[in-house]
Design an enzyme around this catalytic site. Sequence first.
Site, mmCIF file in Angstrom:
data_model
loop_
_atom_site.group_PDB
_atom_site.id
_atom_site.type_symbol
_atom_site.label_atom_id
_atom_site.label_comp_id
_atom_site.label_asym_id
_atom_site.label_seq_id
_atom_site.Cartn_x
_atom_site.Cartn_y
_atom_site.Cartn_z
ATOM 1 N N ASP A 24 39.538 46.134 39.713
ATOM 2 C CA ASP A 24 39.231 47.801 40.433
ATOM 3 C C ASP A 24 37.919 47.828 39.509
ATOM 4 O OD1 ASP A 24 40.262 49.919 41.318
ATOM 5 O OD2 ASP A 24 41.479 50.913 39.964
ATOM 6 N N ASN A 72 44.007 49.061 51.532
ATOM 7 C CA ASN A 72 42.811 49.250 51.957
ATOM 8 C C ASN A 72 41.946 49.403 53.242
ATOM 9 O OD1 ASN A 72 41.702 46.818 48.973
ATOM 10 N ND2 ASN A 72 42.462 49.015 49.234
HETATM 11 C C1 FPP Z 1 38.734 47.357 44.634
HETATM 12 O O1 FPP Z 1 37.834 48.590 43.923
HETATM 13 C C2 FPP Z 1 38.250 46.845 44.734
HETATM 14 C C3 FPP Z 1 38.359 46.613 46.490
HETATM 15 C C4 FPP Z 1 39.438 47.304 46.899
HETATM 16 C C5 FPP Z 1 37.772 45.257 46.088
HETATM 17 C C6 FPP Z 1 37.121 43.840 45.789
HETATM 18 C C7 FPP Z 1 36.136 43.689 46.506
HETATM 19 C C8 FPP Z 1 35.124 42.178 46.019
HETATM 20 C C9 FPP Z 1 34.907 42.574 44.501
HETATM 21 C C10 FPP Z 1 34.210 41.970 46.792
HETATM 22 C C11 FPP Z 1 34.862 41.112 47.793
HETATM 23 C C12 FPP Z 1 35.995 39.888 47.291
HETATM 24 C C13 FPP Z 1 35.336 38.422 46.583
HETATM 25 C C14 FPP Z 1 36.719 37.678 47.129
HETATM 26 C C15 FPP Z 1 34.403 37.629 47.645
HETATM 27 P P1 FPP Z 1 37.686 50.637 43.837
HETATM 28 O O2 FPP Z 1 36.611 50.218 45.183
HETATM 29 O O3 FPP Z 1 39.199 50.594 44.508
HETATM 30 O O4 FPP Z 1 37.318 51.100 43.424
HETATM 31 P P2 FPP Z 1 36.983 52.127 42.524
HETATM 32 O O5 FPP Z 1 38.868 52.210 41.447
HETATM 33 O O6 FPP Z 1 35.620 53.006 41.407
HETATM 34 O O7 FPP Z 1 37.391 53.157 43.726
#
Ligand code: FPP
Length: 260
Positions: A24, A72
């Site tokens: 996250d 998501n």
């Molecule tokens: C949460 O951060 C993260 C995600 C919803 C996606 C995770 C994806 C990756 C790390 C990259 C792609 C994955 C792979 C396996 C290649 P957020 O967007 O909710 O962060 P925030 O809480 O700060 O808004």
Amino acid sequence: MSRPPIQRPDLGGPFPEHLAIVMDGNGRWAKRRGLPRVKGHSAGVDSVRTITTACARMGVQSLTLYAFSVENWQRPSAEVQTLMRLLRVFLWRERRTLMDNGVRLRCIGRLHDLPPRALRTLRETEELTSANDGMLLRLALSYGSRSELADALASAARDVRAGTLDPEAIDEETLRAYLYDPETPDPDLVIRTGGELRLSNFLLWQASYSELFVTDLCWPDFREPQLLEALQAFSSRRRRYGSLLPDETDDAPAAERGVS
Ligand code: FPP
């Protein structure tokens, strides 16, 4: 090319065989730098690569990454498309690294929801890596624990209707057999980056007795030193599974109970 030797860090205590991570904080990482959220996801891919390789080299048996939740899909479509593209490009570009480190890929979740191109790349990479004998990398995609349990219950109900499952015989192990990947042992340690103190619908059944480690650092800032810090914290945890350890019972020698 021969595989680099496994080098387990000496933590002075237990080492987690199965590590699961809620990645996250990508959006916040980008916002703090005045960048669009998707830049945080791109930076997050670098952490995925670093942590996957580090875990494989340290001899972690299974690493599960929460890459995309069922919830998501509600994000703006441009962000969803970017995440799907990053996933495809990651799998494509990292095949060599996965092979060199003996990593086997497996995906869990409602994979039929994924765009056909992403699903095809996933299936090809699973196939390509299926004979590897090193770490199992599990990507949770279109994953949610509640949908996993609903899917499990629906399959079990079909078997009851078909007469192959006796409802009176259902126990915890029966239910486990209907989960997406019943063979992989439960995670020993769940790491969450980004500071939130919750599981967010991730492995709720499997993480019943997992140790938790939360760091305020955002996922793109989580690299090998931070991984080692989490492993170190795990190594000093005392896991009781609702019971007591031998030195904690009333009849353990006083010195063991810390009584002087
Ligand atoms: C949460 O951060 C993260 C995600 C919803 C996606 C995770 C994806 C990756 C790390 C990259 C792609 C994955 C792979 C396996 C290649 P957020 O967007 O909710 O962060 P925030 O809480 O700060 O808004």
